[in-house]
Design a protein around this motif. Sequence first.
Motif, PDB file in Angstrom:
ATOM      1  N   HIS A  99       0.839  -1.208   0.000  1.00  0.00           N
ATOM      2  CA  HIS A  99       0.000   0.000   0.000  1.00  0.00           C
ATOM      3  C   HIS A  99       0.868   1.248   0.000  1.00  0.00           C
ATOM      4  O   HIS A  99       1.877   1.330   0.689  1.00  0.00           O
ATOM      5  CB  HIS A  99      -0.913   0.048   1.226  1.00  0.00           C
ATOM      6  N   GLY A 100       0.457   2.229  -0.783  1.00  0.00           N
ATOM      7  CA  GLY A 100       1.205   3.484  -0.829  1.00  0.00           C
ATOM      8  C   GLY A 100       2.414   3.412  -1.733  1.00  0.00           C
ATOM      9  O   GLY A 100       3.250   4.308  -1.727  1.00  0.00           O
ATOM     10  N   CYS A 134      -6.521   2.296  -3.567  1.00  0.00           N
ATOM     11  CA  CYS A 134      -6.695   3.105  -2.363  1.00  0.00           C
ATOM     12  C   CYS A 134      -5.953   4.427  -2.580  1.00  0.00           C
ATOM     13  O   CYS A 134      -5.148   4.556  -3.500  1.00  0.00           O
ATOM     14  CB  CYS A 134      -6.156   2.389  -1.119  1.00  0.00           C
ATOM     15  N   CYS A 156      -2.078   4.248  -2.786  1.00  0.00           N
ATOM     16  CA  CYS A 156      -1.547   3.603  -3.987  1.00  0.00           C
ATOM     17  C   CYS A 156      -1.735   4.499  -5.218  1.00  0.00           C
ATOM     18  O   CYS A 156      -0.854   4.597  -6.070  1.00  0.00           O
ATOM     19  CB  CYS A 156      -2.208   2.250  -4.199  1.00  0.00           C
ATOM     20  N   CYS A 183      -4.522  -2.273  -6.515  1.00  0.00           N
ATOM     21  CA  CYS A 183      -5.133  -1.497  -5.428  1.00  0.00           C
ATOM     22  C   CYS A 183      -5.312  -0.045  -5.855  1.00  0.00           C
ATOM     23  O   CYS A 183      -4.398   0.570  -6.401  1.00  0.00           O
ATOM     24  CB  CYS A 183      -4.287  -1.559  -4.163  1.00  0.00           C
TER      25      CYS A 183
HETATM   26 ZN   LIG Z   1      -3.439   0.446  -1.605  1.00  0.00          ZN
END
Ligand SMILES: [Zn+2]
Length: 335
Positions: free
Chosen positions: A17-18, A29, A32, A27
Amino acid sequence: MPIRYGTDVLAPDDPRHGKVAGYSAGCICSGCRKAKTVYEKHRIRQQAYGRWHPWVDAEPVRAHIRQLAKHNVGWEQVARLAGVAEGTVRNILRGRGGRPPARRCRPWTAEAILAVQPTLDDLSDYTMVDSTGTVRRLRALVALGRPMEHLGRMLPLSHEHVRTVIRRNPSGLVTAGFARAVRDLYEQLSMTVPPDTWVHRRAANFAARQGWVPPLAWDDVDIDDPQATPQVGKAADDHVDEIAVERGLRGQRVQLNEREKATAVKRGLARGMSRNAIAAALRLSGSKVSALAEEAGQPDTAETPDQATTGRRRQRSHTGTTCPSPDPARSDVAA
Ligand SMILES: [Zn+2]
């Protein structure tokens, strides 16, 4: 196989993530997507300058994986720690389907793998490591009331050296042996209250003026992560810090939240302390202590606050209609 995009593609604690790797795995989010946007901007700019390298040499990455293996970090663990697919790491290390190891890899893959470092316990005593966690642990112990000189005596370095690390830490590095010693000392001392003497109070006051935070502030965040910030206010809102309560009952200057004040009053009464003694120790008004005592199921027995024992800094609030604000003299400890 087409990539499925969504916010539920990766587990919430997935290390990708990120990172661009998270986006590449599907992903979307906010972290991301942001990483992907930053990466795309970088790519377009680099392409405009004719400096775009979508692939980088895999050899240094391979060397790093081998180095980590010497420190007992296997390639599967490297994949997990870097947030890179196992197949990718294996391909860099050994190749795939009978082909030789990969000659090149994606820049973000290289960056993620090169960022993996062996754990502290796997390093030799004299390997230099980032000092972030070591400095924070030492400062937190000083904030708890452990003088630097005392800490120095418990550590395998002169106290001048310990002082240098705590105060200025010019290199940003310490040896792994020292980092381990500090970590172990912190495990041992971070939950105990030092005796209430002026030496210890002076250490705690000094730390407060420097803005150093006690161990509690690091309980819920990774103390070794340079990006992490201590939870100063947050942790104080609803947790009861047992050490602070005990210190308060001993008359030491501590910032107690409402729950801690209630706990301290209840405990003081249970130990047979008078309300006046509790008010003096906690630097609360008599009416505040009475209110908390009643909440704790201990009705007032018509005691009156005794000015002589409550200390010169206690605020005079006898009306009982408003809670007194915390002693302003304590604001230096709240930092
Ligand atoms: Zn993510």
